[in-house]
Scaffold this active site. Sequence first.
Site, PDB file in Angstrom:
ATOM      1  N   GLU A 228       4.739  -4.352  12.344  1.00 36.88           N
ATOM      2  CA  GLU A 228       3.722  -3.306  12.202  1.00 36.88           C
ATOM      3  C   GLU A 228       2.556  -3.970  11.496  1.00 36.88           C
ATOM      4  OE1 GLU A 228       1.207  -1.061  10.898  1.00 36.88           O
ATOM      5  OE2 GLU A 228       2.646  -0.446   9.363  1.00 36.88           O
TER       6      GLU A 228
ATOM      7  N   GLU B 235       8.663   2.300  14.490  1.00 37.67           N
ATOM      8  CA  GLU B 235       9.421   2.751  13.335  1.00 37.67           C
ATOM      9  C   GLU B 235       9.385   4.270  13.284  1.00 37.67           C
ATOM     10  OE1 GLU B 235       9.402  -0.729  10.083  1.00 37.67           O
ATOM     11  OE2 GLU B 235       7.498   0.348  10.168  1.00 37.67           O
TER      12      GLU B 235
ATOM     13  N   ASN C  24       0.795  -1.228   0.000  1.00 29.80           N
ATOM     14  CA  ASN C  24       0.000   0.000   0.000  1.00 29.80           C
ATOM     15  C   ASN C  24       0.831   1.284   0.000  1.00 29.80           C
ATOM     16  OD1 ASN C  24       0.786  -0.671   2.610  1.00 29.80           O
ATOM     17  ND2 ASN C  24      -1.082   0.083   3.567  1.00 29.80           N
TER      18      ASN C  24
ATOM     19  N   LYS D 194      12.353  -7.816   0.801  1.00 28.92           N
ATOM     20  CA  LYS D 194      11.379  -8.561  -0.004  1.00 28.92           C
ATOM     21  C   LYS D 194      10.158  -7.673  -0.153  1.00 28.92           C
ATOM     22  CE  LYS D 194       8.001 -10.659   0.436  1.00 28.92           C
ATOM     23  NZ  LYS D 194       6.618 -10.320  -0.077  1.00 28.92           N
TER      24      LYS D 194
ATOM     25  N   CYS E  34      -3.234   0.841   7.087  1.00 26.80           N
ATOM     26  CA  CYS E  34      -3.485   0.312   8.426  1.00 26.80           C
ATOM     27  C   CYS E  34      -3.903   1.418   9.381  1.00 26.80           C
ATOM     28  CB  CYS E  34      -2.255  -0.416   8.945  1.00 26.80           C
ATOM     29  SG  CYS E  34      -0.757   0.595   8.950  1.00 26.80           S
TER      30      CYS E  34
ATOM     31  N   ALA F  76       6.437  -6.321  -1.704  1.00 27.07           N
ATOM     32  CA  ALA F  76       5.165  -6.998  -1.959  1.00 27.07           C
ATOM     33  C   ALA F  76       5.083  -7.451  -3.410  1.00 27.07           C
ATOM     34  CB  ALA F  76       4.007  -6.066  -1.634  1.00 27.07           C
TER      35      ALA F  76
END
Length: 497
Positions: free
Chosen positions: A267, A475, A168, A191, A301, A193
């Site tokens: 997260e 973070e 996102n 890595k 989120c 998405a």
Amino acid sequence: MTTTTAQDITRRKETLLASLHTGLYIDGTWRDASGGRRFEVEDPATGDVLTTVADATADDAMAALDAAHRAQAAWGRTAPRERSEILRRAFEAVTARADDLALLMTLEMGKPLAEARGEATYGAEFLRWFAEEAVRTPGRYSIAPDGRSRVLVTKRPVGPSVLITPWNFPLAMGTRKIGPALAAGCTVVLKPARLTPLTSLLLADILAEAGVPAGVVNVIPTSQAGETTGPLLKDPRTRKLSFTGSTEVGRGLLAAAADQVLRTSMELGGNAPFLVLADADVDAAVAGAMAAKFRNGGEACTAANRFLVHSALAEEFTEKLVAKVREILVGPGVQDGVTLGALVEEKQRSKVAELVDDAVAHGARVLLGGTVPDGPGWFYPPTVLTGAGPRARLHREEIFGPVVSISTFTTEEEAVTMANDTELGLISFVFTRSLDAGLRMAEVLETGMLGLNSGVISNPAAPFGGVKQSGLGREGSHEGIEEYLETVYVGIAHPHV
């Protein structure tokens, strides 16, 4: 959108995709995946294939870890100022390439160009912030309480870190993890998405141009995340895992990380309540609701998930919110004036539609939207619901789409009970004219972050993270670099005692 602008976007798209590296970035070089595997990346606004990228295997992942492990010792010894200057150059390079990064994000993720440009700015700021943090790693020297020894506390990098980012926010989630890792002296295997790997591949090029040495950052897109990253978590050379994504996937990764007792940052999901207290400024609350819900198409989120409005204000709030939602322009993110793009894939749109249908089955009234449109692309209209019963799924599950569901309360205590009735606790929003009420909410809401009279509070200088099953660690801010540092204590015998 004028024809000239459309042609310009098409030319920029073709040029950008033609120049983009689409292999794996391992040990400072671009290479094919083992067996030549590749997977397609689609434009969610059209369903068209943008390009294909190398599809990393477990062997490729181990090659990336080999490179990160080899580079770790030298990178960890690199002077903090040198690491800082590299990150500063990376910030400047991302800023210079902001238009390219924004277009790439819009093409592969679907958000409007204006929002993608905002993410480019936001993502770059993590590189600038952690460039400044790199030279401020704390330590201390003190006299032990008994006076017989000295206490030296210092920090050192955790070591090779596996970073798993979501679709996102393709740029910002990468820089939010890479920035502190590199500042602390850690090498990384990223890595990205499956749905949005292109932005990460361009970022790898930018970091190399900024001077990040070979092996320090490795990028391995894959269509088989578990098969590819699983071996990394079992290898003792991996010392850190940072993941942003769903709580369900996060639980599995935590279990996998337990075998090597990895440092973890998680997260995870959110189920954000948006509280409008009895004394709230309704116009301010509506403006905050628009930002908290429709930013990134609701695919965040941090997006407000449950709107809890005092019964005395519910009618006014709902009427004004519906009027604002009607102004949203839906369309391909590359078109001028569009404020709501496509959802990222058909699966995501289907989930949003299911949640709306379920809410209607549990008594919700649809004031606006609520119907999947015809035509290409994974679009879903901005939707406003009221009166969904307590058993409706959207009270429990992340909507991750442009859907507002409004419920009412009559007392502050009732609002708090409703807000806390979830296993998640990432962020909450409260609108009130009373500072006392706002501070009370900050103490009783089970949340890692609180937006007080604000619908957007993400900031590289602030600690981002949640409580309960919304995750572990933070973070951004000063706390962000600590996630990549080990604390070392040296007890020193004092020669004069």
